[in-house]
Design a protein around this motif. Structure first.
Motif, PDB file in Angstrom:
ATOM      1  N   ALA A   2       0.857  -1.184   0.000  1.00  0.00           N
ATOM      2  CA  ALA A   2       0.000   0.000   0.000  1.00  0.00           C
ATOM      3  C   ALA A   2       0.892   1.232   0.000  1.00  0.00           C
ATOM      4  O   ALA A   2       1.778   1.355   0.851  1.00  0.00           O
ATOM      5  N   ILE A   3       0.680   2.127  -0.965  1.00  0.00           N
ATOM      6  CA  ILE A   3       1.452   3.366  -1.055  1.00  0.00           C
ATOM      7  C   ILE A   3       0.615   4.504  -0.494  1.00  0.00           C
ATOM      8  O   ILE A   3      -0.560   4.652  -0.840  1.00  0.00           O
ATOM      9  N   HIS A   4       1.219   5.304   0.376  1.00  0.00           N
ATOM     10  CA  HIS A   4       0.492   6.445   0.942  1.00  0.00           C
ATOM     11  C   HIS A   4       0.288   7.495  -0.145  1.00  0.00           C
ATOM     12  O   HIS A   4       1.205   7.779  -0.925  1.00  0.00           O
TER      13      HIS A   4
ATOM     14  N   VAL B  19      -5.315   6.808   7.645  1.00  0.00           N
ATOM     15  CA  VAL B  19      -5.950   5.572   8.118  1.00  0.00           C
ATOM     16  C   VAL B  19      -5.523   4.444   7.185  1.00  0.00           C
ATOM     17  O   VAL B  19      -5.682   4.553   5.963  1.00  0.00           O
ATOM     18  N   MET B  20      -4.963   3.402   7.765  1.00  0.00           N
ATOM     19  CA  MET B  20      -4.583   2.245   6.967  1.00  0.00           C
ATOM     20  C   MET B  20      -5.452   1.057   7.364  1.00  0.00           C
ATOM     21  O   MET B  20      -5.712   0.839   8.549  1.00  0.00           O
TER      22      MET B  20
ATOM     23  N   TYR C 230      -1.611   5.342  10.519  1.00  0.00           N
ATOM     24  CA  TYR C 230      -0.455   5.074   9.652  1.00  0.00           C
ATOM     25  C   TYR C 230       0.821   5.728  10.196  1.00  0.00           C
ATOM     26  O   TYR C 230       1.909   5.177  10.057  1.00  0.00           O
ATOM     27  N   ALA C 231       0.693   6.893  10.842  1.00  0.00           N
ATOM     28  CA  ALA C 231       1.886   7.616  11.280  1.00  0.00           C
ATOM     29  C   ALA C 231       2.611   6.891  12.407  1.00  0.00           C
ATOM     30  O   ALA C 231       3.844   6.816  12.417  1.00  0.00           O
ATOM     31  N   THR C 232       1.853   6.347  13.365  1.00  0.00           N
ATOM     32  CA  THR C 232       2.488   5.736  14.540  1.00  0.00           C
ATOM     33  C   THR C 232       2.524   4.212  14.478  1.00  0.00           C
ATOM     34  O   THR C 232       3.243   3.594  15.249  1.00  0.00           O
ATOM     35  N   GLY C 233       1.713   3.600  13.601  1.00  0.00           N
ATOM     36  CA  GLY C 233       1.686   2.145  13.529  1.00  0.00           C
ATOM     37  C   GLY C 233       0.854   1.502  14.614  1.00  0.00           C
ATOM     38  O   GLY C 233       1.011   0.314  14.897  1.00  0.00           O
TER      39      GLY C 233
END
Length: 471
Positions: free
Chosen positions: A355-357, A404-405, A419-422
């Protein structure tokens, strides 16, 4: 022209007419120098390395432990103060009866062998000191200033503990039935009006995004459809299937206008380049093929993977092609040169999803097992962090612009991530359509719509599920 070397005349022991010293002196001097250097076999040679290592170690110890080399005054006063009550019949110890005799052991009496030091209890200092420092919150000498090492470690830990951004919860809002096989591919129209799905029934279906009604069915493939993509710049829909065929559909006439031939086995993934007229496909023949969209020419065949390439993505900047394979590697490709830039070998099992941001210039990859989702920074493919908490075989991932992932797994578990922090902020379970088995809860494909507020998934229960962000 010839030259001749004349021997020196007899009786001349000094320098020759050319000013060079005699050969005998040079040999003698060289022999002496050799004896000085090698005669001792290294026993007495001091190159200063040992002393330099000692100085280096001493300097590091002084820098690291300078705050804890001496006891705080409070502990010194406690140790030097009066002793507690003695047991009955106990003779006063050396500390109580006066100064200790030099060379006398504290245990063993005066007949014991002399010792170099008679300081009482040196081994008890570190434990007491550690206990005191824990009580004082890592206070340093004297309990006043903080230890620089401890402060630095605590600051580093606080910096690592990034608070995730708040994201609303997601909820299942629509279930669409219509396919006769597993739904393996989904793609959304750039205008956000409709979306396409492909399944094991060999049919591409076009659905209205707002109402969920079927608008069109496209037939032509003779095996399971595994990849779909809609061009942003042309009225084209591309489909790839396990029948080795890649088709280009003209959405104005709803007919196939081009075939791309070249794959030796099933085509499992497909991606359209966002800025170039280039199509990238990958499949079971372990190759990634780059096609000219108009001329149908196979521009590059990118080889290097040793097993099925399960997913391929494209982006406008390098690396323009990213592929994930069942050989547990992720490869970043240079599109201009047609070569592999970097191979990422961090995954332990098959990489099934990428998945590409949309905006961050980074991407994520997913496989099975623990620490199975990893975030990478472009263009070098630098590892950023793991997404911990989804222990399953991840089949699909999607990211929206809000960070949001989504990850969907083979066992029907769904996880929404920051997505930023996992860090995960929601765990869901895919509920199979009534009449399906529990084993048919797997999720195979997913995509966000263009607004990022709706998530479309396809699963093993032959349905399409739409999840919406709750306001």
């Amino acid at each position: 022209m010839s030259t001749s070397v004349l021997p020196p005349s007899e009786g001349t022991a000094g320098p020759s007419s050319s000013g060079l010293p005699p050969l005998a002196d040079l040999v003698r001097r060289s022999t002496k120098r050799t004896r000085v250097i090698y005669g001792l076999d290294g026993a007495g040679a001091d190159d200063g390395l040992a002393r330099a290592n000692k100085l280096k170690l001493a300097s590091k110890l002084a820098t690291e432990y300078k705050d804890v080399q001496t006891l705080p005054p409070i502990l010194q006063a406690q140790q030097a103060g009066p002793a507690g009550p003695k047991r009955p019949g106990q003779t006063p110890g050396p500390a109580a009866s006066g100064p200790a005799v030099p060379g006398q052991k504290l245990i063993g009496g005066p007949d014991a062998e002399p010792t170099s030091s008679s300081a009482p209890g040196p081994a008890a200092e570190p434990r007491a000191l550690v206990k005191f420092r824990h009580q004082q919150g890592f206070a340093a000498e004297g309990g006043q200033t903080g230890s620089k090492l401890s402060q630095a470690l605590m600051r580093k830990k606080e910096a690592r503990e990034v608070k995730p951004e708040y994201h609303p919860q997601w909820k299942l809002t629509r279930v669409i039935s219509g396919h006769m096989g597993w739904v393996r591919a989904v793609a959304v129209d750039p205008g956000n009006q409709w979306f396409a799905t492909g399944a094991g029934d060999r049919v591409v279906k076009i659905w209205d995004l707002a109402s969920g009604e079927l608008k069109l069915s496209l037939t032509g493939h003779i095996s399971t459809i595994r990849g779909l993509a809609v061009s942003d710049r042309h009225p084209y829909l591309f489909s790839a299937a396990e029948d080795k065929m890649v088709k280009c559909w003209d959405l104005e006439t709803n007919k196939v206008i081009r075939h791309y031939h070249g794959h030796f086995s099933g085509v499992y993934s497909l991606s359209v380049h966002p800025t170039l007229d280039v199509l990238v496909t990958a499949g079971r023949d372990a190759s990634v093929r780059v096609w000219d969209m108009r001329s149908r020419a196979n521009i590059f065949t990118l080889t290097g993977h040793t097993s099925t390439v399960a997913d391929v993505k494209t982006q406008a900047s390098d690396p323009q092609i990213i592929s994930g394979s069942m050989d547990s590697t992720v490869r970043l490709w240079d599109l201009a040169a047609g070569k592999c830039m970097t191979t990422l070998t961090h995954h332990k099992k098959s990489v099934r999803a990428l998945a590409i941001h949309p905006t961050e210039y980074s991407f994520a990859s997913a496989s099975a097992g623990g620490n199975n989702i990893k975030k990478w920074k472009c263009p070098e493919g630098t590892f950023v962090h793991n997404f911990v908490g989804h222990e399953a075989i991840i089949n699909t991932m999607s990211v929206n612009e809000e960070g949001v992932m989504f990850s969907g797994a083979d066992n029907g578990t769904l996880t929404m991530w920051d997505y930023a922090t996992g860090l995960p902020f929601q765990h869901l379970k895919d509920i199979p359509q009534p009449g399906s088995l529990d084993a048919e809860a797997g999720v195979f494909c997913s995509t966000f719509d263009k607004t990022g507020t709706r998530l479309i998934t396809g699963g093993a229960d032959k349905t399409i599920k739409v999840y919406s962000e709750q306001a």
